[in-house]
Design an enzyme around this catalytic site. Structure first.
Site, PDB file in Angstrom:
ATOM      1  N   LYS A  64       0.852  -1.201   0.000  1.00 37.37           N
ATOM      2  CA  LYS A  64       0.000   0.000   0.000  1.00 37.37           C
ATOM      3  C   LYS A  64       0.883   1.245   0.000  1.00 37.37           C
ATOM      4  CE  LYS A  64      -3.972   1.947   2.509  1.00 37.37           C
ATOM      5  NZ  LYS A  64      -4.884   1.771   3.662  1.00 37.37           N
ATOM      6  N   SER A  96      -9.798   1.713   2.707  1.00 36.79           N
ATOM      7  CA  SER A  96      -8.918   2.527   1.897  1.00 36.79           C
ATOM      8  C   SER A  96      -7.835   1.713   1.170  1.00 36.79           C
ATOM      9  CB  SER A  96      -8.236   3.570   2.780  1.00 36.79           C
ATOM     10  OG  SER A  96      -7.370   2.936   3.701  1.00 36.79           O
ATOM     11  N   SER A  99     -10.094  -0.558   6.840  1.00 38.09           N
ATOM     12  CA  SER A  99      -9.476  -0.290   5.537  1.00 38.09           C
ATOM     13  C   SER A  99      -8.830  -1.492   4.874  1.00 38.09           C
ATOM     14  CB  SER A  99      -8.442   0.827   5.670  1.00 38.09           C
ATOM     15  OG  SER A  99      -9.096   2.071   5.702  1.00 38.09           O
TER      16      SER A  99
END
Lengths: 90, 486, 480
Positions: free
Chosen positions: B77, B152, B176
């Site tokens: 990420k 997210s 997330s």
């Protein structure tokens, strides 16, 4: 509830009249709704005292090499003589 | 097809030299290219990945004993730092930021000879549940590209579901990792707070942020989690607790295990087809010998607000350092330092991030601190006590991961109000581990997710329970459009 | 109406740890700009603070030395504010539960040796900010983060002080105390100790406090005294002309000798304090407590009194010596020979030796001068064998070399002629050369004596003993 969104923006160093927030409408209304919705009911609940919490492990006072200055400065938008630069503060 | 394989399947083939790390890496690089339109990646390190793969192959040729993760490609990420690579956090603010240091988890993966293949897309500064707030555009859901991936950790979920990487790292502050995993039909773990070092992960809400693995098999999750967990002297909140390895016991049966069903998470807002799918999971667990216990978490309705207040407050402080001086976006027009700060921030953050910052600023203001932040901390304590009490009676808790399936791209505003993270924030606010795994498809063909929550540091039990379900249903495949062998 | 001035101080003290408060960067002064930074102290995204154990130990030591209650469990909080010298846009500080509470420090308030006490509200741990550099040749401000995250303790006093001279005496004592217990180097010129001053006034006899004004940018103790006098006078004038004092923060300008409003109560910052989520509870373990309390020396004001009584030193000299450990040690070593006046030793150390050290930019530890050599030299002066001026020459000569005082006396021919027959011959000769002087003296112009001694000194190339010459001239004039 009346919120002073201008004060809030000032404290957060954001602009209501410039940039992304300027494109938003009814911000005041948005916040008044939001703050009403997220407000939690009052409760009697003692937070744990520090004695009941987990203490942290401290760092020994031993010198580690600092980062090369160029590595630190390479992401800075403006540099001069090995320093970061802002407009004059005085 | 290589890209359909799980991490442990790939690992076996690498160890037996049926495949080389270079072959594996090339296969995934090709898949990344082929799936580029789905927006899973912000940057891909083609050269670095192939170079690393080559090194692994050379080590293996020399007969070195390598980690089972050696040569496995992974997506990271874009809020977790890899030295000298971009870490944009999905924001205009950090669009050109390159970290001068490795995150601790990245360092540990490098130590295991993993192939860090690229940085994945995400909601701006990890604030969001759909993945649409990224400055670089949304990640699409590989099961139906008209739909969001969830956020997210959107890019990591998309990348795993489309077979562009076998495993990825995400971060989870309120759901997330778990929300996009549920939406994209993959497995994702939010570990116990403090088990994975946060050093090198850009903070959203410091007291809630956790890094976690996302993959298509619980076993893969366990493998990576074991490899990177544990105390880090660079993260003062990281735990010194002796953590039981989860891989070793993952194959053991779960006869007699007690699974609690908190009734508040099976409420009227839950879509009937998700309810049915979760009930199917419960049936499967009963067949595996688990015992179901109905339990109650009376404060469940307050968790989302509690989460919202604490996370907004902390992020308002964490995002204050983005001022255009040391790094990040700087406005072009300014007369004094204050204008420089204000304009850089007002132009560099999206409106939705700025709104969260304003909310957090309000919650922490001297006048409102007691009614918002402090009260949220009181509720956090109360909720934690309730969860702890329930987990004293059960080994794990089971809930749906989300009340809804992945919404259509662009439907964001309507969805935000519905609280996509209703069921996921509980583990965040209480610091316990939680895993989401697929439990079937909706009538529209979109994945559904079930969530298991465990006791603090009880990842071994949690992962074993999850893995037994995975085995019973025969595993979780790559999204159909990307399997390439149908 | 007479007014009473009420003063409270917030003193920021840089701790002399090896590393910064939250990272392993070296804690030192000077050097290349931005050469001692890392992602943690420069506030890069993703970096996290880890508290230095030595900071906790030093804060605890300061607390123990000054009788504070040590909170075995404390925590840190974020103080949020934007400024270019603050890398994270918040300072990690302590809000509601500081490491030390209460405590006090006695100090000698005047030359008579009266002892007064200042009590403390708290001592908290926090971090310093970076430095902003301003240069005429450049239109912007440059930022150097070398100082960013250097550990500080902030000592907050109760409003116990009543005059600028008390404040100054207290600050000197506090500084000496913190140096003596080894928690700071106390170098004023390097900004190791800085203070904010809170001033209010009230009619004498009143028991209520007036509105207080905070003053920032007070960099020296003498500056603090000036700032207090200025602000107290300003407030009295406002009140006497019927005005009211506004609660505000003012900036002291020591060069102009005045202050200006920095911010009023209305635009006071809301620091949005909240517990620092990147850190957990700070626990002062038994080990830290034991280390912090180990060998705490006699506190300076007691030592000052001891120096005054034992060595007959003036209060100021005693204070100066105690504030400079290496000079104090040198003094004690020289005094131990017990061969010369102790006041003389202190004079030489604080006067000519200090001047020479400053001229050569060296410390007492770095030079070759030994306490014994100083004693020998003073002995020569006391016995009238050399002049005071010769003493100064000797200091210059032996400071940086292996020469002894006796060698210099020989080499430079510094020995005074005290042999009276030789001097008498010289005096007669001078009187013959200036025949009118006797009459002038007798008519009351006695300063002619100085002229005669001067002439004799000149003739002897500085080697005549002026005191002896004076005697001789007087005798000769009387006999004339």
């Amino acid at each position: 509830m009346r919120i002073h969104i201008e004060t809030l923006a000032e404290n957060a160093m954001l602009s209501l009249s410039h940039g992304e927030l300027a494109k938003e409408s009814n911000l005041e209304e948005y916040f008044e709704n939001l703050l009403e919705v997220v407000k939690l009911p009052e409760i009697q609940e003692d937070l744990p005292s520090l004695e009941e919490t987990q203490p942290m492990i401290l760092r020994p006072d031993e010198i580690q090499p600092s980062f090369p200055r160029d590595d630190m400065l390479k992401n800075a938008p403006q540099t001069q003589a090995g320093c970061y630069v802002v407009p004059k503060t005085v | 097809m290589i890209t359909n394989l799980t991490v442990h399947e790939l690992s076996e083939k690498l160890v037996s030299k049926e495949l080389t790390a270079t072959q594996v890496t090339q296969a995934f690089l090709d898949q990344i290219k082929a799936t580029n339109d789905n927006g899973a990646f912000i940057s891909v390190d083609v050269e670095g990945a192939l170079e690393q793969a080559k090194k692994v192959d050379e080590k293996r040729e020399k007969g070195e004993i390598l980690s089972p993760l050696a040569g496995i490609p992974i997506g990271i990420k874009d809020n977790i730092h890899i030295k000298d690579q971009l870490s944009t956090c999905g924001s205009k603010m950090l669009a050109t930021f390159r970290s001068p240091f490795d995150a601790t988890v990245v360092q540990r993966m490098k130590d295991q000879d993993m192939v860090l293949i690229g940085k994945t897309n995400m909601d701006e500064f990890a604030i969001g549940t759909t993945g649409e707030s990224s400055f670089f555009g949304p990640s699409k859901n590989p099961w139906n590209t008209q739909h969001v991936a969830g956020g997210s950790s959107s890019g990591s979920a998309t990348a795993v579901a489309e077979g562009a990487v076998p495993i990825a790292l995400g971060t989870d502050t309120g759901g997330s990792i778990r929300v996009p995993c549920a939406f994209c039909g993959i497995v994702g773990l939010k570990p116990t707070y403090g088990t994975l070092s946060r050093y090198g992960a850009v903070a959203m809400a410091s007291s809630l942020d956790q890094i976690g693995p996302m993959a298509r098999s619980v076993k893969d999750i366990a493998l990576l989690f074991d490899a990177i967990k544990g105390y880090d002297p660079k993260d003062a909140v990281s735990t010194q607790e002796e953590l039981t390895p989860s891989v070793e016991t993952i194959d053991q049966n779960i006869k007699g295990i007690k699974i609690g069903l908190p009734k508040e998470y099976f409420n009227h807002q839950l879509k009937p087809e998700i309810r049915e799918a979760v009930e199917q999971v419960i049936e499967t667990y009963k067949e595996l010998g688990a015992e179901m216990v109905e339990v109650s978490l009376p404060s469940a309705d307050q968790v989302l607000n509690c989460y919202y207040i604490i996370s907004s407050a902390e992020l308002s402080s964490n995002l204050a350092r983005y001022d255009g001086v040391r790094f990040g976006y700087r406005t072009e027009e300014y007369d004094d330092w204050e204008e420089l700060f204000i304009r850089s921030r007002s132009e560099g953050f999206s409106a939705s991030v700025q709104k969260r910052i304003l909310a957090g600023t309000y919650f922490l203001s001297a006048e409102q601190y007691e009614s918002y932040y402090q009260r949220a901390k009181q509720w956090q304590k109360k909720i934690s006590d309730e969860v702890t009490a329930v987990l004293d009676r059960c080994d794990v808790l089971l809930t749906p991961t989300t009340n809804f399936t992945a919404p259509q791209l662009g439907a964001k505003n309507g969805v935000e109000a519905l609280g996509l993270d209703f069921a996921t924030v509980t583990a965040s606010v209480t610091g316990i581990p939680a895993i989401s795994m697929p439990c079937g498809l909706s009538s529209q063909g979109l994945p559904l997710g079930v969530q298991l929550l465990g006791a603090k540091y009880g990842e071994d039990v949690l992962l074993r329970t999850a893995y037994q379900y995975e085995k019973a249903v025969g595993g979780f495949p790559v999204a159909p459009a990307y399997r390439g062998d149908k | 109406m007479n007014y009473e001035t009420i003063i409270g101080l917030e003193i920021h003290v840089e701790l002399r740890t090896k590393t910064k408060a939250y990272c392993g960067c070296e804690n030192s002064f000077g050097g290349e700009v931005n050469s001692r930074t890392c992602p943690v102290c420069a506030g890069l995204p993703g970096a996290l603070p880890v508290l230095n154990e030595q900071v906790v130990e030093y804060a605890t030591r300061a607390g123990l030395a000054m009788g504070c209650q040590i909170n075995r469990y404390s925590k840190q909080d974020r103080k949020n504010y934007f400024y270019p010298d603050t890398a994270k846009a918040y300072q990690i500080s302590q809000y509601d539960i500081p490491i030390c509470e209460g405590g006090s420090l006695e100090y000698i308030a005047d030359k008579e040796g009266n002892v007064k006490t200042v009590t403390f509200e708290r001592i908290q741990m926090e971090e310093d900010a970076g430095k902003m550099l301003h240069n005429e040749s450049f239109e912007g401000t440059l930022i150097d983060y070398n100082r960013c995250s250097v550990p500080l303790i902030e000592i907050v006093t109760n409003p116990d002080l009543r005059s600028s001279s008390d404040a100054r005496a207290f600050l000197e004592t506090l500084r000496n105390t913190l140096i003596a217990i080894g928690v700071t180097d106390g170098k004023m010129q390097e900004g190791s100790i800085r203070c904010d001053v809170n001033v209010s006034v009230r009619p004498e006899g009143s028991s209520e406090f007036g509105t207080r004004v905070e003053m920032k940018n007070v960099n020296t103790f003498s500056g603090a005294a000036r700032a207090i006098e200025y602000e107290s006078a300003r407030q009295i004038q406002v009140l006497q002309s019927g005005g009211t004092i506004e609660q505000e923060t003012r900036r002291w300008d020591d060069a102009l000798g005045e202050n200006q409003v920095l911010r009023t109560k209305e635009d006071a910052d809301d620091y949005r304090y909240f517990p620092e989520p990147d850190l957990l509870t700070i626990y002062v373990t038994d080990e830290i407590l034991a280390a912090a309390g180990k060998d705490i020396p006699r506190l300076p004001h007691y030592e000052t009194l001891y120096f005054v009584n034992e060595y007959n030193l003036p209060l100021d000299d005693a204070n100066l010596l105690i504030g400079q450990p290496e000079k104090k040690e040198f003094f004690l070593a020289a005094a131990a020979f017990n061969r010369v006046e102790k006041t003389g030793i202190a004079n030489w150390i604080l006067g000519d030796i200090t001047r020479s050290l400053n001229d050569h930019k060296v410390t007492l530890e770095e030079v070759k001068l030994t306490p014994e050599e100083l004693v020998i030299m003073i002995e020569q002066i006391e016995q009238g064998k050399i002049s005071t001026a010769a003493g100064k020459t000797i200091i210059e000569e032996i400071l940086l070399t292996d020469k002894t005082p006796m060698e210099v006396i020989k080499e430079k021919n510094l020995a005074q002629i005290s042999d009276s027959s030789a001097l008498e011959d010289l005096a007669r000769q001078i009187l013959e050369e200036h025949p009118n002087t006797v009459a002038e003296y007798q008519s009351g112009r006695t300063n002619v004596l100085g002229f005669l001694v001067g002439q004799a000194m000149k003739a002897s190339k500085g080697q005549g003993n002026p005191a002896a010459l004076k005697e001789i001239f007087l005798n000769l004039i009387e006999q004339a």
